[in-house]
Scaffold this active site. Sequence first.
Site, PDB file in Angstrom:
ATOM      1  CG  HIS A  97      -5.058  -1.478  -8.668  1.00 10.95           C
ATOM      2  ND1 HIS A  97      -6.241  -2.209  -8.995  1.00 10.95           N
ATOM      3  CD2 HIS A  97      -5.037  -0.457  -9.676  1.00 10.95           C
ATOM      4  CE1 HIS A  97      -5.437  -2.543  -9.970  1.00 10.95           C
ATOM      5  NE2 HIS A  97      -4.937  -1.435 -10.346  1.00 10.95           N
ATOM      6  CB  SER A 142      -2.539  -3.093 -11.979  1.00 11.12           C
ATOM      7  OG  SER A 142      -3.346  -3.642 -13.496  1.00 11.12           O
TER       8      SER A 142
END
Length: 199
Positions: free
Chosen positions: A113, A115
């Site tokens: 992930h 971000s």
Amino acid sequence: MYLIPLWYRSSPNYYPQTPTRGVTVNDVHSEQKHLETKMQVSFKTKLLQDLFGTNADLWFGYTQVSHWQVYKGSMSSPFRNTDYEPELFLTQPVKADLPGGGSLRMLGIGAVHQSNGQSDPLSRSWNRIYVMAGMEWGKLSVMPRLWLRIDPKGKDNDNPDISDYMGYGDVRLAYQFNEKHTLPSTLRYNPFTGRGAVK
């Protein structure tokens, strides 16, 4: 871990935009300088070893990259951007000969992930699963990765065109001169858009 005190960008993005969030206007971006400081902290740790009785290992990794507008001339210089990247991956040692005297040393699969930790409209994130391999030719190590994006479609995706820029994989290279000196590089290219990067 590294700190680059002087990091120059020839074309700053003063008005970040995405097809689903529009254009973002704020002082941090619109008044940013070409010169800034860049820093990165990364680590990985083994969570489980010798899984399935095959010497496979489960790892957790984390990388954080920050761009600091320290040269703005104010006492409270802002961070222009910080990216957070946790990942979980499984590696399986293998032994196989490759052309040119090389050897296949590892196969793996992972999920990552990435971000910037912001809320809309500044939020930028994406999620991927990937497969990788580790190969060696003497002092040269080569690790290709292919990834598949696993994000929602449409308006729920705050970064729908990132694959145009980041592509569908990368190749990490490392040449080890001796026990203390290694020259690494990462290559990325999307043949459909002609965009890529060399690090």
